[in-house]
Design an enzyme around this catalytic site. Structure first.
Site, PDB file in Angstrom:
ATOM      1  N   GLU A   1     -18.893 -11.306  -0.213  1.00 29.09           N
ATOM      2  CA  GLU A   1     -18.445 -10.219   0.878  1.00 29.09           C
ATOM      3  C   GLU A   1     -20.111 -10.048   1.358  1.00 29.09           C
ATOM      4  O   GLU A   1     -20.797  -9.326   0.423  1.00 29.09           O
ATOM      5  CB  GLU A   1     -17.693  -9.263   0.198  1.00 29.09           C
ATOM      6  CG  GLU A   1     -17.536  -8.094   1.160  1.00 29.09           C
ATOM      7  CD  GLU A   1     -16.763  -6.936   0.351  1.00 29.09           C
ATOM      8  OE1 GLU A   1     -15.459  -6.771   0.544  1.00 29.09           O
ATOM      9  OE2 GLU A   1     -17.587  -6.128  -0.038  1.00 29.09           O
TER      10      GLU A   1
ATOM     11  N   LYS B   1     -17.642  -9.364  -4.479  1.00 33.54           N
ATOM     12  CA  LYS B   1     -17.465  -8.237  -3.734  1.00 33.54           C
ATOM     13  C   LYS B   1     -18.598  -7.419  -3.993  1.00 33.54           C
ATOM     14  O   LYS B   1     -19.799  -7.678  -4.747  1.00 33.54           O
ATOM     15  CB  LYS B   1     -16.103  -7.583  -3.722  1.00 33.54           C
ATOM     16  CG  LYS B   1     -15.063  -8.428  -3.597  1.00 33.54           C
ATOM     17  CD  LYS B   1     -13.745  -7.763  -3.669  1.00 33.54           C
ATOM     18  CE  LYS B   1     -13.405  -6.778  -2.439  1.00 33.54           C
ATOM     19  NZ  LYS B   1     -13.126  -7.101  -1.190  1.00 33.54           N
TER      20      LYS B   1
ATOM     21  N   LYS C   1      -3.324  -7.903  -1.873  1.00 27.84           N
ATOM     22  CA  LYS C   1      -2.577  -6.511  -1.752  1.00 27.84           C
ATOM     23  C   LYS C   1      -1.399  -6.959  -1.478  1.00 27.84           C
ATOM     24  O   LYS C   1      -0.797  -7.167  -0.274  1.00 27.84           O
ATOM     25  CB  LYS C   1      -3.519  -5.849  -0.563  1.00 27.84           C
ATOM     26  CG  LYS C   1      -4.877  -5.121  -0.974  1.00 27.84           C
ATOM     27  CD  LYS C   1      -5.441  -4.622   0.176  1.00 27.84           C
ATOM     28  CE  LYS C   1      -6.653  -4.136  -0.098  1.00 27.84           C
ATOM     29  NZ  LYS C   1      -7.556  -3.225   0.805  1.00 27.84           N
TER      30      LYS C   1
ATOM     31  N   ARG D   1      23.658  -6.891  -2.442  1.00 31.25           N
ATOM     32  CA  ARG D   1      22.340  -6.054  -2.496  1.00 31.25           C
ATOM     33  C   ARG D   1      21.234  -6.793  -2.718  1.00 31.25           C
ATOM     34  O   ARG D   1      20.121  -6.709  -1.973  1.00 31.25           O
ATOM     35  CB  ARG D   1      22.448  -4.589  -3.086  1.00 31.25           C
ATOM     36  CG  ARG D   1      21.213  -3.781  -2.730  1.00 31.25           C
ATOM     37  CD  ARG D   1      20.681  -3.654  -1.469  1.00 31.25           C
ATOM     38  NE  ARG D   1      21.759  -3.412  -0.491  1.00 31.25           N
ATOM     39  CZ  ARG D   1      21.597  -3.689   0.724  1.00 31.25           C
ATOM     40  NH1 ARG D   1      20.412  -4.077   1.206  1.00 31.25           N
ATOM     41  NH2 ARG D   1      22.636  -3.386   1.800  1.00 31.25           N
TER      42      ARG D   1
ATOM     43  N   ASP E   1     -17.446  -8.000   6.088  1.00 31.55           N
ATOM     44  CA  ASP E   1     -16.630  -6.851   5.885  1.00 31.55           C
ATOM     45  C   ASP E   1     -16.939  -5.763   6.836  1.00 31.55           C
ATOM     46  O   ASP E   1     -18.025  -5.202   7.032  1.00 31.55           O
ATOM     47  CB  ASP E   1     -16.704  -6.281   4.444  1.00 31.55           C
ATOM     48  CG  ASP E   1     -15.616  -5.163   4.377  1.00 31.55           C
ATOM     49  OD1 ASP E   1     -14.482  -5.273   4.586  1.00 31.55           O
ATOM     50  OD2 ASP E   1     -16.181  -4.226   3.535  1.00 31.55           O
TER      51      ASP E   1
END
Length: 301
Positions: free
Chosen positions: A203, A173, A141, A106, A224
């Protein structure tokens, strides 16, 4: 033509990750099902099979799972990371003490299924923009604890990596800009702080902020949540600011690179890439990647 170097996973990191996963799965008493049903001296041979199309990533982790469970287990891979799989492809053959083979199954499959899934999902994005110079990039992320593995899988799928963490590149940012007092002051402060090997990215959300950023000369500007029309205009502004022509823009190493983010998915990435941006970053290739269906089947007879 020189073949580009592919990334490798640190053996120390692989062992640490796999050992922790095995400890989690085995708990306090080990695999009591295998202990109850299989004699200690029994051996088994099994095949790891792909049950759908995909791209391979994570073989070293699967190999380590069996080795750490029992060094006598033999792991023979028939593909390598980065290869494409057809349904039914035998990825590897495993043979050795039966209890150990089934106890490690597994953990080995969990790593393979997840990382092959990330590589495969990335490959779908990369395929959509392969007719352009743009590269699809992963971000921070990622699943906590698995960042290096997921970023490795992204590379296997044809994508590129953004910064690995908060410590290897500066990304200014909107909240940094708000506290620092504006785009240009934030870039100047970052330039004064950064060493010569540290890249500075900022950004922006408007073309006015882009123009302010370009005057301060960051290495990269992150555009962005701009649609294709604004992205086209951003590329034009960057070209004009650098004094370049359409013919020389893409190849000039001195210009500021442009990265698009926001609302990136398989339906939108082609139009974004065709605007002329250099990079397209998205969390979708890591956070929304489905697992690849892979199984282990004992070979009988």
């Amino acid at each position: 033509m020189t073949t580009p170097h592919l990334p490798v996973l640190s053996p120390l990191m692989v062992e640490e990750q796999v050992r922790a996963a095995l400890v989690e799965d085995l708990g306090r008493a080990g695999d009591i099902t295998s202990q109850a049903t299989i004699a200690p001296d029994m051996t088994a041979t099994a095949e790891i099979n792909a049950r759908e199309e995909g791209i391979v990533a994570g073989l070293d982790l699967a190999r380590a799972a069996f080795r750490l469970m029992d060094p006598e287990i033999r792991f023979e891979a028939f593909v390598k990371d980065g290869d494409r799989l057809a349904p039914g492809t035998v990825i590897a053959k495993v043979s050795g003490p039966a209890r150990a083979v089934l106890s490690a199954e597994r953990v080995a499959l969990n790593f393979l299924m997840h990382l092959c899934g990330v590589a495969t999902h990335t490959g779908h994005f990369a395929q959509e923009i392969e007719h352009t110079p743009a590269k699809v990039c992963c971000t921070r992320k990622t699943i906590p604890g698995l960042r290096a593995l997921e970023k490795y899988a992204v590379r296997m799928g044809g994508g590129s990596s953004h910064r690995y963490g908060l410590d290897d590149a500066i990304l200014i940012k909107d909240n940094h800009i708000a506290v620092a007092g504006g785009v240009a002051p934030a870039i100047r402060a970052a330039r004064a702080f950064a060493g010569h090997l540290v890249k500075v990215e900022v950004e922006v959300t408007t073309l006015e902020e882009l123009e302010e950023a370009l005057e301060a000369q960051p290495d990269v500007v992150l555009l962005d949540n701009m649609g294709p029309e604004l992205l086209y205009r951003a590329v034009e502004i960057n070209r004009d600011c650098a004094g370049l022509t359409d013919a020389t823009y893409a190849a000039d190493p001195r210009r500021v690179k442009l990265e698009a983010s926001g609302n990136v998915n398989l339906k939108t990435i082609r139009a974004i890439a065709e605007t002329g941006v250099d990079y397209i970053s998205t969390s979708k290739i890591t956070m929304a990647a489905p697992t690849l269906d892979i199984g282990l089947d004992v070979v009988v007879g």
